[in-house]
Scaffold this active site. Sequence first.
Site, PDB file in Angstrom:
ATOM      1  N   GLU A  51      82.739  -2.329  87.134  1.00 24.22           N
ATOM      2  CA  GLU A  51      83.790  -1.601  87.855  1.00 24.22           C
ATOM      3  C   GLU A  51      85.038  -1.610  86.997  1.00 24.22           C
ATOM      4  O   GLU A  51      85.342  -2.613  86.328  1.00 24.22           O
ATOM      5  CB  GLU A  51      84.085  -2.268  89.208  1.00 24.22           C
ATOM      6  CG  GLU A  51      85.270  -1.608  89.910  1.00 24.22           C
ATOM      7  CD  GLU A  51      85.375  -1.920  91.389  1.00 24.22           C
ATOM      8  OE1 GLU A  51      84.764  -2.906  91.835  1.00 24.22           O
ATOM      9  OE2 GLU A  51      86.096  -1.182  92.082  1.00 24.22           O
ATOM     10  N   CYS A 246      84.767  -0.834  95.036  1.00 29.71           N
ATOM     11  CA  CYS A 246      85.738  -0.090  95.857  1.00 29.71           C
ATOM     12  C   CYS A 246      86.261   1.158  95.148  1.00 29.71           C
ATOM     13  O   CYS A 246      86.715   2.097  95.801  1.00 29.71           O
ATOM     14  CB  CYS A 246      86.917  -0.976  96.213  1.00 29.71           C
ATOM     15  SG  CYS A 246      86.471  -2.329  97.297  1.00 29.71           S
ATOM     16  N   ASN A 377      79.847   2.426  99.086  1.00 27.37           N
ATOM     17  CA  ASN A 377      79.967   1.025  98.660  1.00 27.37           C
ATOM     18  C   ASN A 377      80.075   0.185  99.922  1.00 27.37           C
ATOM     19  O   ASN A 377      79.267   0.334 100.815  1.00 27.37           O
ATOM     20  CB  ASN A 377      81.154   0.865  97.706  1.00 27.37           C
ATOM     21  CG  ASN A 377      81.349  -0.580  97.254  1.00 27.37           C
ATOM     22  OD1 ASN A 377      80.380  -1.243  96.885  1.00 27.37           O
ATOM     23  ND2 ASN A 377      82.566  -1.075  97.302  1.00 27.37           N
ATOM     24  N   GLU A 378      81.100  -0.603 100.074  1.00 32.94           N
ATOM     25  CA  GLU A 378      81.184  -1.496 101.237  1.00 32.94           C
ATOM     26  C   GLU A 378      81.651  -0.733 102.473  1.00 32.94           C
ATOM     27  O   GLU A 378      82.749  -0.975 102.973  1.00 32.94           O
ATOM     28  CB  GLU A 378      82.144  -2.633 100.934  1.00 32.94           C
ATOM     29  CG  GLU A 378      81.618  -3.606  99.908  1.00 32.94           C
ATOM     30  CD  GLU A 378      82.635  -4.680  99.549  1.00 32.94           C
ATOM     31  OE1 GLU A 378      83.843  -4.494  99.835  1.00 32.94           O
ATOM     32  OE2 GLU A 378      82.219  -5.692  98.971  1.00 32.94           O
TER      33      GLU A 378
HETATM   34  O1  AHR Z   1      84.167  -6.782  92.793  1.00 33.01           O
HETATM   35  C1  AHR Z   1      85.431  -6.516  93.302  1.00 33.01           C
HETATM   36  C2  AHR Z   1      85.376  -5.792  94.630  1.00 33.01           C
HETATM   37  O2  AHR Z   1      84.785  -6.605  95.590  1.00 33.01           O
HETATM   38  C3  AHR Z   1      84.545  -4.557  94.657  1.00 33.01           C
HETATM   39  O3  AHR Z   1      85.235  -3.458  94.238  1.00 33.01           O
HETATM   40  C4  AHR Z   1      84.192  -4.421  96.101  1.00 33.01           C
HETATM   41  O4  AHR Z   1      82.987  -3.738  96.295  1.00 33.01           O
HETATM   42  C5  AHR Z   1      84.205  -5.826  96.611  1.00 33.01           C
HETATM   43  O5  AHR Z   1      84.953  -5.953  97.739  1.00 33.01           O
END
Ligand code: AHR
Length: 659
Positions: A51, A246, A377-378
């Site tokens: 990321e 994220c 994602n989340e």
């Molecule tokens: O890894 C950091 C963040 O942690 C990521 O962007 C997210 O998916 C999680 O909350």
Amino acid sequence: MKNAFFLCRSFLTIFFLFQGFFMAWSQEKLTIDLGKKGPSINPHMWGLFFEDINFAADGGLYAEMIKNNSFEFPSPFMGWRRIQENGAMGYHYTKIYDKDEANKRYLQLQRLNNEGQFGMSNEGFRGMAVKAGENYRLTFMARPARGSSLSVQAQIMGKDRKTLAQGTVSIQNSGWQEYELMLKAGNTEDKIHFRILLQGEGELDLDLISLFPENTWKGRKRGLRKDLVELLADMKPGFLRFPGGCIVEGFDLETRYQWKKTIGEMHERSTLINRWNIEFMHRNAPDYFQSFGIGFFEYFLLAKDLGAEPLPILSCGLACQFNSGEMAHLHDMDEYVQDALDLIEFANGATDSFWGAKRAEMGHPEPFNLKYLGVGNENWGPQFIERYDIFEKALKAAYPEVILVSTSGPFPDGHEFDYLWKELTARDAELIDEHYYKPPQWFKDNARRYDQYDRKGPKVFAGEYAAHSTLENDPLKKNNWEAALSEAAFMTGLERNADVVRLASYAPLFAHVDGWQWSPDLIWFDNLKAYATPNYYVQKLFANHPGTHILNITHNAQSIAGENGLYASSSFDEKTGELIFKIVNTNADSRPLEIEWKGRSKNNAAGTLYQLASDDLRVHHSLEKPDLIAIKESPVQAKGKKLALSIPGNSVNVFRITL
Ligand code: AHR
């Protein structure tokens, strides 16, 4: 009489001591059943989560040294300083192109006399660094607006204003043109800066001012930092998940990651704020943007270079629910779904398809063989499920062979987690992404987490995990042995359940020591150097020694997942004919163990032990001390079909025995 009593008591004490010793010894006799070859382990199980957080892409993996190199930040001169020295006179502007372009602005230098030095300097990403004897390639676009005999002087400047490298290019009297200049650094230096100076009276337009080491990964022009990719390659990762996290979702829908805006020539990629710019007030990074120098094409190429499966994750039409939670209306999902369909075509389509042709134009006519695609994602709640359904229907109709990754939200348990698992199981979801950022004790306590998962249900992608040390508060010390050891203990549980857990990745991957937002991270770097953490070596051990099938390793017919502080997993490698077993001792003291394998195999087999160990749970690495914990290799020799040895306290051990 008294003497006889003492003699008897001493004898009994010695007897019980020995008995205790032998009982402990026999308690810690581990058995591996070679006769029962278990389910297969995904050969791509252990992978990477990438990321653009902590300056992982711009300022990190992407080797560009100039920040805001096309003046696209909302504050166009951010990262730049105007130079007007020793009597030089003139003006520095940014201007907007007439046409509506992804790259909107350029720089105009108007020089009114021929005195002194006039131009701009760039500070890089928290500085920049060069290495003695190495070449640095400067490229820029220029167009003379007024005046003849203009030239551009480029300088790499050391800390004490000493010039480390310089060169001059004369500008042709024509329209926009690309110029290139190679600069050779005299010294190795960090925290330096770059100057671009206009020589001659007149006006010059400049854009896309780029400085890269010539020595990038695979020597690619405008490529990736070689030392960082080498660390990834050494891990032999099974997959590469990108672009996050994220960052996929965006703070709001407008700032979500849109892959189509990240491909093509650099001037076709529009700069976007990085959501980690503003996420943490205590780690604000106002200069954090995404140039998309690493875009989806480069991610696919990197995955291919690493021999890893590409695993892109796309926005599901829901912005980060910790932030705005903005959602695309269910009637307006076409654009999002089309992005996913087009992405599969971009990765796998024939060169006469629209997106396949784009891939070929970028230099890769062969398909990238995309097999996995993440939706969201989340994300959580019915809002996610409703949108997932739309994606699933369209994607499975067009590409039934592509495995879809869905999400169980940000937490490894609780109401939302249970809700999503229930809904996704009802839909026969293929692979569910679980995340856990927890204290080391959680990882040790959860080594049996997947023992109970339904073997017929959806498979698991342990997509983001990291133990957050409780021994240390300093973010740069959180990647310590306490955390890494507990991750190893937990990972034996992932491997033992490799029929359920098909993919796993530590997160986040990279962090710049002067630009991070999130800690701990697997690999840290500054502009000159990088170091792997103890956690990295644990990941490397598992990824380098996976085996092809699970074998049972037991103690008193039970799997080994924390009792007596020991954790173990075992596998067989059909390709090499090796027995592999991993033993993690989380006790402070060493443990004598006897490991016996039963089933057809030769006697007195030889093998190798790969070991990570430290008495000190607080030990961590730094740029100055990058190798306090390192994998030690030593030969081992079985007697018959047994190995008897003492496993050091706080250690991770991988044995490979050639059967
Ligand atoms: O890894 C950091 C963040 O942690 C990521 O962007 C997210 O998916 C999680 O909350």
